[in-house]
Design an enzyme around this catalytic site. Structure first.
Site, PDB file in Angstrom:
ATOM      1  N   THR A 121       0.829  -1.213   0.000  1.00 21.03           N
ATOM      2  CA  THR A 121       0.000   0.000   0.000  1.00 21.03           C
ATOM      3  C   THR A 121       0.862   1.261   0.000  1.00 21.03           C
ATOM      4  OG1 THR A 121      -1.644  -1.223   1.241  1.00 21.03           O
ATOM      5  CG2 THR A 121      -1.852   1.161   1.268  1.00 21.03           C
ATOM      6  N   LYS A 151       7.347   1.604  11.588  1.00 23.10           N
ATOM      7  CA  LYS A 151       7.452   1.977  13.018  1.00 23.10           C
ATOM      8  C   LYS A 151       8.100   0.894  13.863  1.00 23.10           C
ATOM      9  CE  LYS A 151       3.400   0.840  11.514  1.00 23.10           C
ATOM     10  NZ  LYS A 151       2.415   1.281  10.578  1.00 23.10           N
ATOM     11  N   GLY A 175      -7.093  -0.498   3.112  1.00 20.04           N
ATOM     12  CA  GLY A 175      -5.622  -0.398   3.157  1.00 20.04           C
ATOM     13  C   GLY A 175      -5.104   0.257   4.421  1.00 20.04           C
ATOM     14  N   GLU A 195      -2.443  -3.239   9.232  1.00 21.03           N
ATOM     15  CA  GLU A 195      -1.145  -3.886   9.040  1.00 21.03           C
ATOM     16  C   GLU A 195      -1.357  -5.237   8.355  1.00 21.03           C
ATOM     17  OE1 GLU A 195       1.911  -2.389  10.112  1.00 21.03           O
ATOM     18  OE2 GLU A 195       0.407  -0.833  10.126  1.00 21.03           O
ATOM     19  N   LYS A 234       4.417   3.180  18.086  1.00 21.93           N
ATOM     20  CA  LYS A 234       4.372   4.626  17.800  1.00 21.93           C
ATOM     21  C   LYS A 234       4.594   5.446  19.076  1.00 21.93           C
ATOM     22  CE  LYS A 234       1.340   3.905  13.845  1.00 21.93           C
ATOM     23  NZ  LYS A 234      -0.062   3.732  13.456  1.00 21.93           N
ATOM     24  N   GLY A 278      -3.265   4.744   5.541  1.00 26.81           N
ATOM     25  CA  GLY A 278      -3.757   4.760   4.163  1.00 26.81           C
ATOM     26  C   GLY A 278      -2.644   5.124   3.202  1.00 26.81           C
TER      27      GLY A 278
HETATM   28  N1  HSE Z   1      -2.091   0.010  10.617  1.00 26.07           N
HETATM   29  C1  HSE Z   1      -1.744   1.363  10.949  1.00 26.07           C
HETATM   30  C2  HSE Z   1      -2.976   2.058  11.489  1.00 26.07           C
HETATM   31  C3  HSE Z   1      -1.210   2.039   9.729  1.00 26.07           C
HETATM   32  O1  HSE Z   1      -4.083   1.538  11.334  1.00 26.07           O
HETATM   33  O2  HSE Z   1      -2.867   3.129  12.084  1.00 26.07           O
HETATM   34  C4  HSE Z   1      -0.503   3.321   9.986  1.00 26.07           C
HETATM   35  O3  HSE Z   1       0.608   3.157  10.810  1.00 26.07           O
END
Ligand code: HSE
Length: 399
Positions: free
Chosen positions: A11, A99, A181, A184, A199, A296
């Site tokens: 993505t 991350k 999208g 993860e 994060k 996204g």
């Molecule tokens: N899977 C993560 C989320 C993507 O949904 O925030 C962005 O880091």
């Protein structure tokens, strides 16, 4: 023409090619030269306009002297760590949205970048398209950062919003998030709080200047949140949100991820769908909130390509923190209010906790405690069990 490469073509990698193509005019104006994606590292070849540039051999990127910047969107630690390290050692800038790699190995990779006089930049790793790491480390650098907290996982926020607003099932809402999208590759990292945990580690590293190891940071996700608790919270003027928090303590600092009750009047309480919001509290500026699309294709690619441009225009790797994890404290020490739902009465709640704010009392009782540490709340919950009362759910509450 400035040559770049992308590692991983999912993505985010796909988004990077689109931003470079769609915004070619803007980018050329700012860099004075066009950006070109010369190579794309893939595991499996597939038909698309970039088919001729694909390779499954990392050495085609590593050994190409024309490639100046590599965008790593593979995700995870292996093989992303090895390829990133080798690309930096080959004198190439590396930009990432990964991350997990930044949270675990960022310090070392930044040091390698510094030694080789290149950049390792990762704005896209937190908050997707939201500028947060640059503002935190540059615009707010005159502050002592007291706290950073926020909604850091778009997928969980999307699921919670769909469940609460549309009565969607957990599975249905998760499938929607995957189709868009946001999620993860392994969506358990989203719903079990691991993604938000990585994060908040990066934010804590930057805010406090010391490595915060993901393995030390307790992360609880959204699976335990029930619609019953969400409704009780709403009637009491609160919303339930999955928050990551990094807090400076009198001695040291802490970080964790967990669902919280927050007052409906707080801006973060009204952040819905895939949106993220991150609040930073500095001792000079006070509270500043950053809001936008946290996941996204295009938002995340927007941050990656901006980092590519920074690599090419700024002098030296700036951001760095100490690899020493000194100062990290167990978040159980942190004081907040706590929400409980028990199968006992308000009198039972008062016996265990002293003064409480009742939210609902029928066959069960829901209430908020006064401020106390997580450890003390657990000890008092133990007293409830001692009188035969069960805790049905429990969350931290901010107010
Ligand atoms: N899977 C993560 C989320 C993507 O949904 O925030 C962005 O880091």
């Amino acid at each position: 023409m400035i040559q770049t490469a992308i590692m991983g073509y999912g993505t985010v990698g796909g988004g990077v090619t689109k931003v470079i193509e769609n915004n070619a005019g803007e980018i050329r104006k700012k860099l004075g030269e066009a950006l070109n994606v010369k190579k794309i590292l893939v595991r499996r070849f597939r038909d698309c306009p970039y088919r001729a540039r694909m390779t499954d051999d990392f050495r085609d990127i590593e050994q190409d002297p024309e490639i100046r910047v590599v965008v790593e969107t593979i995700g995870g630690v292996a093989p992303a760590y090895e390829y990133t390290k080798r690309a930096l050692l080959a004198g190439k800038h590396v930009v990432t949205a990964n991350k997990q790699l930044v949270a675990e190995k960022g310090c070392e990779l930044m040091e390698t970048a510094r030694e080789k006089n290149v950049h390792y930049l990762f704005e896209a790793s937190v908050g997707g398209g939201i500028p947060i790491l640059h503002p935190l480390t540059e615009c707010m650098s005159a502050n002592r950062i007291q706290e950073v907290y926020g909604i850091l996982n778009g997928t969980s926020n999307y699921i919670l919003t769909r469940m609460v607003r549309n009565g969607a099932t957990f599975e249905g809402a998760l499938s929607e998030a995957q189709a868009r999208g946001y999620a993860e590759a392994d969506p358990t990292a989203d719903v079990d709080g691991l993604d938000a945990g990585r994060k908040i580690c990066i934010l804590a590293d930057l805010a406090f200047g010391h490595q915060v190891n993901p393995s030390d940071v307790p992360a609880e996700g959204i699976r335990g949140i029930t619609l019953r608790d969400v409704r009780i919270a709403r009637r009491g003027g609160y919303r339930v949100k999955l928050l990551g928090r990094a807090v400076r303590l009198p001695k040291g600092h802490t970080a964790y991820v967990a669902p919280h009750l927050i007052p409906e009047t707080w801006p973060v309480a009204n952040v819905e769908d895939v949106f993220n919001a991150i609040v930073v509290r500095g001792n000079a500026v006070g509270e500043v909130m950053f809001y936008g699309r946290g996941a996204g294709e295009m938002p995340t690619a927007s941050a990656c390509v901006a980092d590519v441009m920074e690599c090419l225009t700024s002098q030296q790797q700036k951001v760095i923190w100490s690899p020493d994890p000194a100062g990290f404290r167990n978040p159980a020490e942190l004081e907040t209010r706590h929400y409980f739902r028990i199968d006992g009465s308000l009198t039972d709640a008062v016996r265990a906790f002293g003064e409480v704010e009742a939210l609902r009392e029928d066959d069960e009782t829901s209430f908020l405690t006064e401020r106390m540490s997580g450890a003390e709340a657990s000890e008092r919950a133990g007293r409830l069990r001692g009188i035969g009362v069960n805790v049905l759910s429990r969350m931290r509450a901010l107010s």
